[in-house]
Design an enzyme around this catalytic site. Structure first.
Site, PDB file in Angstrom:
ATOM      1  N   HIS A  45       0.812  -1.294  -0.007  1.00  0.00           N
ATOM      2  CA  HIS A  45       0.009   0.011  -0.008  1.00  0.00           C
ATOM      3  C   HIS A  45       0.776   1.294   0.086  1.00  0.00           C
ATOM      4  O   HIS A  45       0.875   1.817   0.908  1.00  0.00           O
ATOM      5  CB  HIS A  45      -0.999  -0.118   1.236  1.00  0.00           C
ATOM      6  N   THR A  70      -4.105   1.756  -8.909  1.00  0.00           N
ATOM      7  CA  THR A  70      -2.769   1.577  -9.325  1.00  0.00           C
ATOM      8  C   THR A  70      -2.302   0.118  -9.468  1.00  0.00           C
ATOM      9  O   THR A  70      -1.538  -0.194 -10.329  1.00  0.00           O
ATOM     10  CB  THR A  70      -1.958   2.388  -8.293  1.00  0.00           C
TER      11      THR A  70
END
Length: 395
Positions: free
Chosen positions: A222, A231
């Protein structure tokens, strides 16, 4: 599988929680005990062996072969279908994050209407996907940062920069204390991203399994304050393209994941516990679902464009034919945007737009702040039906 070959679970480290506010609140003063939380410590995976059960390996291999066959099957239709599949993938990936909008709203945002927030964010995701494909030969931390920069452009979430604060999954937005999952402390992010992207560049692993594991590791890290899911799924597309699985089109794998989001999230949780099989199997199943859905979409689009040609009967190579083909891949546009994209003067394009409107191929409407906008509603309906199928759990 031996213990030596087992995929490692993430570790943890206990950290002190410091509020972002300099002055303690009344509640903090009432209970001044120091607060701590456990942050993940993911293992390094760059050189780790990836051992799969025979069933999982076979499932991943079959899905990988289907992706290759699907990509090859479109042949000379790439020009028309590739942009629509790319947008469908971006919309599905956004929908996993509870961002949804109609195809009409998304495509209107694409040509400049920023009045609908969700649609505008989905356009950002489309651009991030395009960036991911353009960077497919690199697969570096810098390329991931570029994808995020494009995705989060114009937001407050430090586009393209690794986070410098804790992020967590849980019910409280106040602190990570007691959260279900806390990502690694930010000081670890840079080294972990170097490691996972080294894993992504390896050429000695079954590709779809490698993609699934790299994605799960990325989501565990993350690395950004926001936009990690989108993403991470852009990274999936970058890896599939860079490793020659999908050479020409974007297979909307996120649409397959959207079919059962709970199973996808459960697989990510299992990965953090050292179980690598579930995320590989979910990626394989999602790929198969995505291909089935995309084939239905393409069949609809073929029928639509064939009907258009029978109605319009454009001369081969004519400007009218170019505008007709353009409407199939860009089903919401203005005269100015079509003129710029096709290299046809604005004065010359209007007669073709009038002709296609008279024949019922296009519809024309004046949009607020946009002026006259043309739409190919049959294509928009097909895209919305694709999204509806993706959001429907398999029976």
């Amino acid at each position: 599988m031996s213990a030596r070959d087992a995929w490692p679970a993430i570790g943890a480290e206990t950290l002190d929680w410091e509020s972002r506010y300099a002055e303690a609140s009344a509640l903090d003063r009432f209970d001044p005990r120091p607060q701590t939380y456990d942050a993940a410590v993911p293992p390094l995976i760059a050189e780790r062996a990836l051992q799969l059960s025979p069933r999982t390996a076979a499932l991943a291999r079959a899905a990988e072969n289907e992706l290759i066959r699907f990509d090859a099957s479109l042949n000379d239709e790439m020009t028309g279908f590739a942009p629509l599949l790319l947008r469908s993938e971006a919309a599905a990936s956004s929908q996993i994050e509870h961002l949804s909008a109609s195809a009409r709203a998304i495509l209107t945002a694409e040509i400049g209407d920023t009045s609908k927030r969700n649609a505008t964010e989905i356009v950002g995701n489309t651009r991030a996907m395009q960036s991911a494909l353009a960077l497919a030969d690199e697969l570096t931390p810098a390329s991931v940062q570029k994808m995020h920069e494009v995705l989060m452009d114009g937001t407050k979430h430090t586009p393209g920069q690794w986070r410098t604060e804790p992020v967590w999954i849980g019910t409280s937005a106040r602190s990570p204390v007691g959260a279900a999952f806390v990502a690694p402390r930010y000081e670890r992010v840079s080294a972990l991203m170097e490691d996972v992207m080294a894993f992504a560049r390896r050429d000695d692993l079954p590709v779809l399994a490698q993609v699934a594991v790299a994605h799960a590791q990325f989501e565990t890290i993350h690395p950004f304050t926001d936009g990690n899911g989108r993403t991470g799924r852009a990274l999936v597309q970058s890896m599939l393209r860079g490793k020659d699985i999908t050479r020409s089109v974007t297979v909307p794998v996120s649409a397959g994941l959207l079919t059962d989001v709970s199973a996808y999230h459960d697989a990510l949780t299992a990965y953090r516990a050292g179980e690598v099989q579930p995320i590989v199997e979910q990626m394989a199943i999602a790929s198969d679902d995505a291909i089935r859905n995309a084939r239905t979409l393409i069949a609809q689009l073929r029928d639509t464009t064939t009907g258009w040609r029978e109605t319009v009967r454009p001369r081969t190579g004519s400007q009218l034919e170019k505008v007709l083909d353009y409407a199939a891949r860009q089903p919401v546009f203005t005269a100015a945007s079509a003129s710029a994209d096709l290299g046809i003067g604005t004065t010359n394009i209007y007669p073709h737009l009038r002709r296609l409107t008279e024949l019922g191929v296009l519809k024309q409407k004046a949009e607020y702040k946009m002026g006259q906008v043309w739409r190919a509603d049959e294509v928009l309906v097909a895209l919305d039906e694709f999204a509806e199928r993706a959001g429907r759990r398999r029976g």
